[in-house]
Design a protein around this motif. Structure first.
Motif, mmCIF file in Angstrom:
data_model
loop_
_atom_site.group_PDB
_atom_site.id
_atom_site.type_symbol
_atom_site.label_atom_id
_atom_site.label_comp_id
_atom_site.label_asym_id
_atom_site.label_seq_id
_atom_site.Cartn_x
_atom_site.Cartn_y
_atom_site.Cartn_z
ATOM 1 N N LEU A 62 0.826 -1.206 0.000
ATOM 2 C CA LEU A 62 0.000 0.000 0.000
ATOM 3 C C LEU A 62 0.862 1.258 0.000
ATOM 4 O O LEU A 62 0.520 2.259 -0.645
ATOM 5 N N THR A 63 1.988 1.209 0.712
ATOM 6 C CA THR A 63 2.894 2.364 0.741
ATOM 7 C C THR A 63 3.432 2.665 -0.653
ATOM 8 O O THR A 63 3.443 3.820 -1.092
ATOM 9 N N ALA A 64 3.875 1.622 -1.362
ATOM 10 C CA ALA A 64 4.372 1.823 -2.724
ATOM 11 C C ALA A 64 3.241 2.237 -3.665
ATOM 12 O O ALA A 64 3.454 3.027 -4.589
ATOM 13 N N PHE A 65 2.041 1.717 -3.418
ATOM 14 C CA PHE A 65 0.888 2.056 -4.252
ATOM 15 C C PHE A 65 0.585 3.548 -4.189
ATOM 16 O O PHE A 65 0.244 4.182 -5.191
ATOM 17 N N GLU A 66 0.715 4.124 -2.993
ATOM 18 C CA GLU A 66 0.398 5.537 -2.809
ATOM 19 C C GLU A 66 1.612 6.448 -2.979
ATOM 20 O O GLU A 66 1.467 7.665 -2.958
ATOM 21 N N GLN A 67 2.785 5.857 -3.154
ATOM 22 C CA GLN A 67 4.011 6.647 -3.120
ATOM 23 C C GLN A 67 4.064 7.717 -4.202
ATOM 24 O O GLN A 67 4.449 8.862 -3.946
ATOM 25 N N ASP A 68 3.699 7.356 -5.435
ATOM 26 C CA ASP A 68 3.820 8.328 -6.520
ATOM 27 C C ASP A 68 2.496 9.004 -6.849
ATOM 28 O O ASP A 68 2.364 9.632 -7.891
ATOM 29 N N ARG A 69 1.514 8.869 -5.972
ATOM 30 C CA ARG A 69 0.258 9.579 -6.174
ATOM 31 C C ARG A 69 0.346 10.928 -5.471
ATOM 32 O O ARG A 69 -0.174 11.126 -4.378
ATOM 33 N N SER A 70 1.011 11.837 -6.103
ATOM 34 C CA SER A 70 1.244 13.156 -5.523
ATOM 35 C C SER A 70 -0.009 14.009 -5.637
ATOM 36 O O SER A 70 -1.042 13.590 -6.161
ATOM 37 N N PRO A 127 7.306 3.517 -13.621
ATOM 38 C CA PRO A 127 6.462 2.518 -12.942
ATOM 39 C C PRO A 127 7.180 1.779 -11.819
ATOM 40 O O PRO A 127 6.701 0.721 -11.384
ATOM 41 N N GLY A 128 8.315 2.293 -11.347
ATOM 42 C CA GLY A 128 9.076 1.571 -10.332
ATOM 43 C C GLY A 128 8.282 1.289 -9.073
ATOM 44 O O GLY A 128 8.251 0.148 -8.574
ATOM 45 N N ALA A 129 7.602 2.300 -8.547
ATOM 46 C CA ALA A 129 6.802 2.107 -7.331
ATOM 47 C C ALA A 129 5.637 1.170 -7.594
ATOM 48 O O ALA A 129 5.262 0.365 -6.730
ATOM 49 N N PHE A 136 3.046 -4.074 -6.727
ATOM 50 C CA PHE A 136 2.502 -5.312 -7.281
ATOM 51 C C PHE A 136 3.212 -6.524 -6.696
ATOM 52 O O PHE A 136 2.571 -7.530 -6.351
ATOM 53 N N ASP A 137 4.530 -6.458 -6.558
ATOM 54 C CA ASP A 137 5.291 -7.589 -6.002
ATOM 55 C C ASP A 137 4.889 -7.872 -4.553
ATOM 56 O O ASP A 137 4.745 -9.038 -4.158
ATOM 57 N N SER A 138 4.705 -6.821 -3.754
ATOM 58 C CA SER A 138 4.328 -7.014 -2.352
ATOM 59 C C SER A 138 2.927 -7.596 -2.247
ATOM 60 O O SER A 138 2.686 -8.531 -1.459
ATOM 61 N N PHE A 139 1.997 -7.075 -3.023
ATOM 62 C CA PHE A 139 0.635 -7.613 -3.003
ATOM 63 C C PHE A 139 0.605 -9.054 -3.513
ATOM 64 O O PHE A 139 -0.141 -9.893 -3.004
#
Length: 312
Positions: free
Chosen positions: A115-123, A138-140, A145-148
């Motif tokens: 979830l942290t990576a999912f929201e990371q680039d949603r500025s 698309p790095g974040a 995706f890998d964590s989920f």
């Protein structure tokens, strides 16, 4: 002279002890572990996550093996997430996973990492302005995706698995669309091999996403340009069978006319490249095309022939 030395020594002692006079060296008083933990929870209930982070960090530092240490580490992940510190939140999640691989709540750590990576680039800009996220790095999104994916595969019965699966579908669509953007860029630069590889990657790894028909069309056009007729036919055949309503276009860069180039695009519109034709390599198809051309040539009138087709 002796008086000067004594005065200098007195001044030095005064400066060194100034902090203790003003209370700068005072240490925080010892606070029981349970009290620190309850204060951290109270701060989070009041949405004061900065204070919660401070309390949880202090609890970890003073009671690293206490009864609330593991739970405090989990709470710290969430507190970092709410204070918009994605790097700290991800690092805290990795630390918990490394230290407690068999913990009963490790699925929560994986979920919060994703979830942290999912929201990371949603500025702020991407949330409130119509910006295309699929054209960004698309790095974040890949990390999320890998964590989920790890969460869903290892802990399918987790209460966080359903939400993770929904987010994974969104991320698959986003990653696939990003690959199409990259493949389109390669097509415009006439990098046919790179474009075909990107298209094949989408077909192989992001099935059931809206980007698949575009990927097949790119593969067909790129293989046609490379002279790989059989591969191009296969790509177009799969496209036609699975997406019969898809309108085949072209991903190549429009060709600029001489006037358009000379005037830096001010005059003379660029010529759009022709829509790629599906290759026909079979002898029967080639023979049918030749017969059709001969028939058209025979049907031309004598007036059309002598005027080279200008007036007829």
């Amino acid at each position: 002279m002796r008086f000067v030395k004594a005065s200098a020594a007195l001044v030095l002692v005064t400066l060194l002890s100034a902090c203790s006079w003003w209370g700068g060296d005072k240490l925080a008083p010892d606070v029981p572990e349970q009290q620190l933990y309850e204060e951290a929870l109270s701060a989070m209930d009041q949405d004061n996550y900065d204070l919660a982070v401070e309390k949880l960090q202090l609890l970890e530092a003073r009671y690293p093996f206490g009864q609330y240490s593991e739970q405090a580490q989990l709470e710290l992940i969430y507190a970092y997430f709410r204070t918009y510190e994605p790097e700290s939140a991800s690092a805290a999640a990795d630390r918990f996973i490394r230290l407690h691989p068999n913990h009963e709540n490790i699925d929560y750590a994986y979920y919060m990492k994703g979830l942290t990576a999912f929201e990371q680039d949603r500025s702020f800009l991407t949330r409130y302005l119509p910006l295309d996220e699929t054209q960004r790095d698309p790095g974040a999104a890949r990390d999320s995706f890998d964590s989920f994916s790890t969460l869903v595969n290892r802990y399918p019965e987790s209460e966080y698995a359903p939400d993770a699966q929904k987010r994974m579908q969104y991320l698959k669509n986003r990653l696939a669309t990003h690959e199409i953007h990259v493949a389109s860029y390669y097509m415009k630069r006439q990098a046919w091999v790179a474009a075909a590889n990107r298209g094949r990657y989408v077909v192989e790894n992001f099935q059931e996403t809206p980007a698949v028909p575009d990927a097949l069309a790119i593969m067909g056009e790129a293989y046609t340009e490379l002279g790989m007729t059989e591969l191009a036919e296969n790509a177009y055949k799969v496209l036609e069978l699975n997406f019969p309503d898809y309108q085949i276009g072209t991903f190549k860069e429009p060709r600029s006319t001489l006037l358009n180039t000379a005037t830096f695009g001010l005059f003379g519109e660029a010529e759009a490249p022709a829509v790629p034709a599906r290759p026909t390599s079979t002898p029967g198809a080639r023979k049918a095309q030749e017969e059709k051309e001969q028939a058209e040539e025979t049907e031309r009138s004598w007036f059309d022939r002598i005027t080279f087709g200008i007036f007829d």
